[in-house]
Design a protein around this motif. Sequence first.
Motif, PDB file in Angstrom:
ATOM      1  N   CYS A 287       0.849  -1.194   0.000  1.00 37.02           N
ATOM      2  CA  CYS A 287       0.000   0.000   0.000  1.00 37.02           C
ATOM      3  C   CYS A 287       0.882   1.241   0.000  1.00 37.02           C
ATOM      4  O   CYS A 287       2.007   1.205   0.501  1.00 37.02           O
ATOM      5  CB  CYS A 287      -0.840   0.067   1.283  1.00 37.02           C
ATOM      6  SG  CYS A 287      -1.844  -1.364   1.574  1.00 37.02           S
ATOM      7  N   GLY A 288       0.343   2.335  -0.499  1.00 36.87           N
ATOM      8  CA  GLY A 288       0.981   3.646  -0.391  1.00 36.87           C
ATOM      9  C   GLY A 288       2.400   3.660  -0.937  1.00 36.87           C
ATOM     10  O   GLY A 288       2.694   3.162  -2.034  1.00 36.87           O
ATOM     11  N   THR A 289       3.283   4.220  -0.155  1.00 34.14           N
ATOM     12  CA  THR A 289       4.681   4.335  -0.563  1.00 34.14           C
ATOM     13  C   THR A 289       5.299   2.972  -0.845  1.00 34.14           C
ATOM     14  O   THR A 289       6.089   2.814  -1.786  1.00 34.14           O
ATOM     15  CB  THR A 289       5.451   5.081   0.553  1.00 34.14           C
ATOM     16  OG1 THR A 289       5.046   6.447   0.503  1.00 34.14           O
ATOM     17  CG2 THR A 289       6.938   5.005   0.379  1.00 34.14           C
ATOM     18  N   SER A 290       4.946   1.987  -0.057  1.00 39.58           N
ATOM     19  CA  SER A 290       5.506   0.641  -0.283  1.00 39.58           C
ATOM     20  C   SER A 290       5.050   0.092  -1.637  1.00 39.58           C
ATOM     21  O   SER A 290       5.769  -0.652  -2.296  1.00 39.58           O
ATOM     22  CB  SER A 290       5.062  -0.307   0.843  1.00 39.58           C
ATOM     23  OG  SER A 290       5.531   0.178   2.071  1.00 39.58           O
ATOM     24  N   ILE A 333       5.280  -5.971   0.761  1.00 40.99           N
ATOM     25  CA  ILE A 333       6.195  -4.907   1.196  1.00 40.99           C
ATOM     26  C   ILE A 333       5.461  -4.032   2.209  1.00 40.99           C
ATOM     27  O   ILE A 333       4.370  -3.530   1.930  1.00 40.99           O
ATOM     28  CB  ILE A 333       6.653  -4.027   0.007  1.00 40.99           C
ATOM     29  CG1 ILE A 333       7.219  -4.904  -1.121  1.00 40.99           C
ATOM     30  CG2 ILE A 333       7.705  -3.015   0.462  1.00 40.99           C
ATOM     31  CD1 ILE A 333       7.659  -4.119  -2.360  1.00 40.99           C
ATOM     32  N   SER A 334       6.053  -3.866   3.378  1.00 39.04           N
ATOM     33  CA  SER A 334       5.420  -3.036   4.400  1.00 39.04           C
ATOM     34  C   SER A 334       6.470  -2.532   5.377  1.00 39.04           C
ATOM     35  O   SER A 334       7.183  -3.331   5.983  1.00 39.04           O
ATOM     36  CB  SER A 334       4.356  -3.837   5.155  1.00 39.04           C
ATOM     37  OG  SER A 334       3.835  -3.080   6.217  1.00 39.04           O
ATOM     38  N   GLY A 337       4.949  -3.417   8.843  1.00 38.08           N
ATOM     39  CA  GLY A 337       4.649  -4.836   9.030  1.00 38.08           C
ATOM     40  C   GLY A 337       3.304  -5.074   9.687  1.00 38.08           C
ATOM     41  O   GLY A 337       2.979  -6.199  10.079  1.00 38.08           O
ATOM     42  N   THR A 339       0.296  -3.235   8.427  1.00 40.23           N
ATOM     43  CA  THR A 339      -0.773  -2.673   7.604  1.00 40.23           C
ATOM     44  C   THR A 339      -1.854  -3.730   7.356  1.00 40.23           C
ATOM     45  O   THR A 339      -1.578  -4.797   6.791  1.00 40.23           O
ATOM     46  CB  THR A 339      -0.187  -2.153   6.284  1.00 40.23           C
ATOM     47  OG1 THR A 339       0.785  -1.168   6.624  1.00 40.23           O
ATOM     48  CG2 THR A 339      -1.233  -1.550   5.386  1.00 40.23           C
ATOM     49  N   THR A 342      -2.396  -5.118   3.771  1.00 35.91           N
ATOM     50  CA  THR A 342      -1.304  -5.974   3.286  1.00 35.91           C
ATOM     51  C   THR A 342      -1.327  -7.316   4.016  1.00 35.91           C
ATOM     52  O   THR A 342      -1.115  -8.374   3.410  1.00 35.91           O
ATOM     53  CB  THR A 342       0.053  -5.249   3.475  1.00 35.91           C
ATOM     54  OG1 THR A 342      -0.068  -3.941   2.931  1.00 35.91           O
ATOM     55  CG2 THR A 342       1.181  -5.983   2.781  1.00 35.91           C
ATOM     56  N   VAL A 385       5.543  10.300   9.825  1.00 34.57           N
ATOM     57  CA  VAL A 385       4.474   9.532   9.175  1.00 34.57           C
ATOM     58  C   VAL A 385       4.794   9.317   7.693  1.00 34.57           C
ATOM     59  O   VAL A 385       4.528   8.260   7.123  1.00 34.57           O
ATOM     60  CB  VAL A 385       3.112  10.239   9.368  1.00 34.57           C
ATOM     61  CG1 VAL A 385       2.079   9.731   8.376  1.00 34.57           C
ATOM     62  CG2 VAL A 385       2.613   9.991  10.784  1.00 34.57           C
ATOM     63  N   ALA A 386       5.397  10.330   7.072  1.00 34.56           N
ATOM     64  CA  ALA A 386       5.757  10.183   5.656  1.00 34.56           C
ATOM     65  C   ALA A 386       6.969   9.259   5.553  1.00 34.56           C
ATOM     66  O   ALA A 386       8.015   9.513   6.147  1.00 34.56           O
ATOM     67  CB  ALA A 386       6.085  11.544   5.070  1.00 34.56           C
ATOM     68  N   SER A 387       6.800   8.214   4.807  1.00 33.68           N
ATOM     69  CA  SER A 387       7.881   7.233   4.717  1.00 33.68           C
ATOM     70  C   SER A 387       8.972   7.746   3.770  1.00 33.68           C
ATOM     71  O   SER A 387       8.693   8.147   2.642  1.00 33.68           O
ATOM     72  CB  SER A 387       7.299   5.923   4.188  1.00 33.68           C
ATOM     73  OG  SER A 387       8.293   4.946   4.171  1.00 33.68           O
ATOM     74  N   GLN A 394      13.581  -0.179   1.018  1.00 32.14           N
ATOM     75  CA  GLN A 394      12.771  -1.149   0.251  1.00 32.14           C
ATOM     76  C   GLN A 394      13.330  -1.269  -1.169  1.00 32.14           C
ATOM     77  O   GLN A 394      13.485  -2.366  -1.712  1.00 32.14           O
ATOM     78  CB  GLN A 394      11.301  -0.702   0.205  1.00 32.14           C
ATOM     79  CG  GLN A 394      10.595  -0.776   1.552  1.00 32.14           C
ATOM     80  CD  GLN A 394       9.261  -0.042   1.574  1.00 32.14           C
ATOM     81  OE1 GLN A 394       8.942   0.740   0.685  1.00 32.14           O
ATOM     82  NE2 GLN A 394       8.473  -0.280   2.615  1.00 32.14           N
ATOM     83  N   LYS A 472       4.185  12.263  -1.407  1.00 30.91           N
ATOM     84  CA  LYS A 472       4.903  12.955  -0.327  1.00 30.91           C
ATOM     85  C   LYS A 472       4.373  14.375  -0.178  1.00 30.91           C
ATOM     86  O   LYS A 472       4.104  14.829   0.923  1.00 30.91           O
ATOM     87  CB  LYS A 472       6.407  13.034  -0.606  1.00 30.91           C
ATOM     88  CG  LYS A 472       7.227  11.804  -0.378  1.00 30.91           C
ATOM     89  CD  LYS A 472       7.429  11.377   1.052  1.00 30.91           C
ATOM     90  CE  LYS A 472       6.329  10.475   1.536  1.00 30.91           C
ATOM     91  NZ  LYS A 472       6.382   9.094   1.254  1.00 30.91           N
ATOM     92  N   GLU A 475       0.661  14.441   1.208  1.00 33.95           N
ATOM     93  CA  GLU A 475       0.373  14.007   2.574  1.00 33.95           C
ATOM     94  C   GLU A 475       0.916  14.961   3.632  1.00 33.95           C
ATOM     95  O   GLU A 475       0.326  15.100   4.687  1.00 33.95           O
ATOM     96  CB  GLU A 475       0.791  12.553   2.836  1.00 33.95           C
ATOM     97  CG  GLU A 475       2.241  12.241   2.843  1.00 33.95           C
ATOM     98  CD  GLU A 475       2.520  10.758   3.108  1.00 33.95           C
ATOM     99  OE1 GLU A 475       1.677  10.058   3.676  1.00 33.95           O
ATOM    100  OE2 GLU A 475       3.624  10.310   2.747  1.00 33.95           O
ATOM    101  N   VAL A 593      -1.294   1.659   9.551  1.00 32.05           N
ATOM    102  CA  VAL A 593      -2.734   1.672   9.261  1.00 32.05           C
ATOM    103  C   VAL A 593      -3.297   0.276   9.522  1.00 32.05           C
ATOM    104  O   VAL A 593      -3.273  -0.601   8.663  1.00 32.05           O
ATOM    105  CB  VAL A 593      -3.006   2.146   7.816  1.00 32.05           C
ATOM    106  CG1 VAL A 593      -4.496   2.234   7.541  1.00 32.05           C
ATOM    107  CG2 VAL A 593      -2.363   3.509   7.582  1.00 32.05           C
TER     108      VAL A 593
END
Length: 596
Positions: A287-290, A333-334, A337, A339, A342, A385-387, A394, A472, A475, A593
């Motif tokens: 999800c998201g960035t991952s 991918i998380s 770990g 989420t 996912t 919060v922003a990865s 990753q 980025k 968010e 999340v």
Amino acid sequence: MCGIFAYVGGRKDAISLVRDGLKQLEYRGYDSWGIAYPKNEIALLKEVGHIPDKILEEPSSLALGHTRWATHGGVTRLNAHPHLSSNKKIAVAHNGIIENFEQVVSKYDLDMKTKTDSEVIPLLIEYFLEQSYSFEESVRRSLQELEGTFAIVAISSAHKELIVARLGSPLIIGETKDGFFVSSDIPALLGHTKKVLVLNDGEMAILSGSLELKNFYENVSLDPSFIEIDWDVSTAEKSGYKHFMLKEIMEQPKTILDTLQGRIKDHQPLLPELEGINPKRIIIIACGTSWHAGIVGEFLLEGLAKIPVEVEYASEFRYRDPLVEKDTLVVAISQSGETADTLAALREAKKKGAKVLSICNVMESTIARESDIVLYTRAGPEMGVASTKAFITQLTLLYLITAHYASKNKTLSVRQVQDMCDDVLSLPRYIEQVLDEKGQIEEIAKEYFESRNALFLGRGIHYPIALEGALKLKEISYIHAEGYPAAEMKHGPIALIDVNMPSIFIATRDTHTYEKVLSNMQEVRARGGKIIALATSGDRRVTELADHIISLPRTRYALSPFLVTIPLQLFAYYIADLRDCNIDKPRNLAKSVTVE
Ligand code: M6R
């Protein structure tokens, strides 16, 4: 999302220990907080909004606290945790969702006062206590009634115990010489201990001067197995930076080296975890960035290791009855770990017989524990919060996995694989060069921080980085931003181009679509749009087309996504800072999340 922190032991400052612990959990996102501790009844502090710097000082050797990210019921003081039993002698903090709370309420005729699902737990414990069960047995019987996911912590004003339990939501116990801490995640414990016990689903622990671990379904005692965490406490602190996000961006050269540590030997990838795994097809779920990292992985694995790859939103994968053949490897991918989407997709994949490899940052997280194989990214705790640094690690692992399979499948020569390994080891130096130019990116940000919209455009392997640049920015700065493959712009988004709409182009020379990107830049320029371009150092053609240039060192194709990521992270950061946004804790977002 919601966070739990609790303490029981020999110290008398449990209330401030718990307050400090909740502060450490703030980065997960929350809208209200609360702390409970035993007196004659349970004493309760709770409020909507931020945890205050100072809190009531009263001696107590037992306290539990909670940060709430609302799911069931609005953001009100009443709905904030901990929740109390009717007689105010039991307090419970809960993360997760009790799916059958309405059935439990009517089965036991419970008198709910709040709009949360969680309140059912202290009421149920009280019900069993009234049937003369012990506190421990009342909690255990209550847990057996609950369906859904939970991490819970319960106290009673009549007992000097903390009872904790887990089903699907993480809960970690930290042991010190002065007692036990309980937390939703490891970073919040690092200031106290590195010796932790990660509860498994179906386990409860009774903590006082000692620890007793049990399976709450079978009521059998278990041996606790503590592990040592190697994260450093300083990685969970700002160390002089204004925000965690900036610190974490700046840490990336080091985190890449940490990820690579011991994974390259004699110029070849060393991933023993992948021995015997020879997939014919790979499905990446995230999800998201991952998920963006996953698309970069698709370009690398298909392009260089010649394995067919699909990248799926984890939330969609689960519900569309996907075909998973024998010899399909599912890669989850998380960063966290935890989420929920996912995790659910991973379980679905396993149900269909797939082997699951996870790429996770958090040791012993649920996704890591439920995977057949885990590769840890070793980015250290990511507090913003922003990865950022988790994303770059990753990418690093996906790059190494590609080198591994390119070598195994002989789709690249020994020399080419060796070059891949040597190149990635020199990547941190190039990233340092980009970071050194951050002042220039800040200057550009000053011209655009009042923009209302932005487009991020890139092609091929840069297209997922365009998506990531847009994510980025939106968010943390709340500017509406879209990422597109650059050629798609003319199929719709071009209608938005005018003098107020900046387009950020990834236009480096290291891909074969370079010329095409220049044409796309011409199209924007012809319509009066402003252009910020990421270009290879010394590129005059891009300079002529763009209003602003961010120069990057020349690199090879497979490393290019790493380098172009850095200025986009910095651009988002400086824009958000100029807009005075709450960068590390953007509104409505949560670090982990844990709801679907
Ligand atoms: O912990 P995960 O990597 O599974 O999280 C996935 C997304 O929630 C996460 O990447 C989110 O998009 C971030 N806020 C991005 O900065």
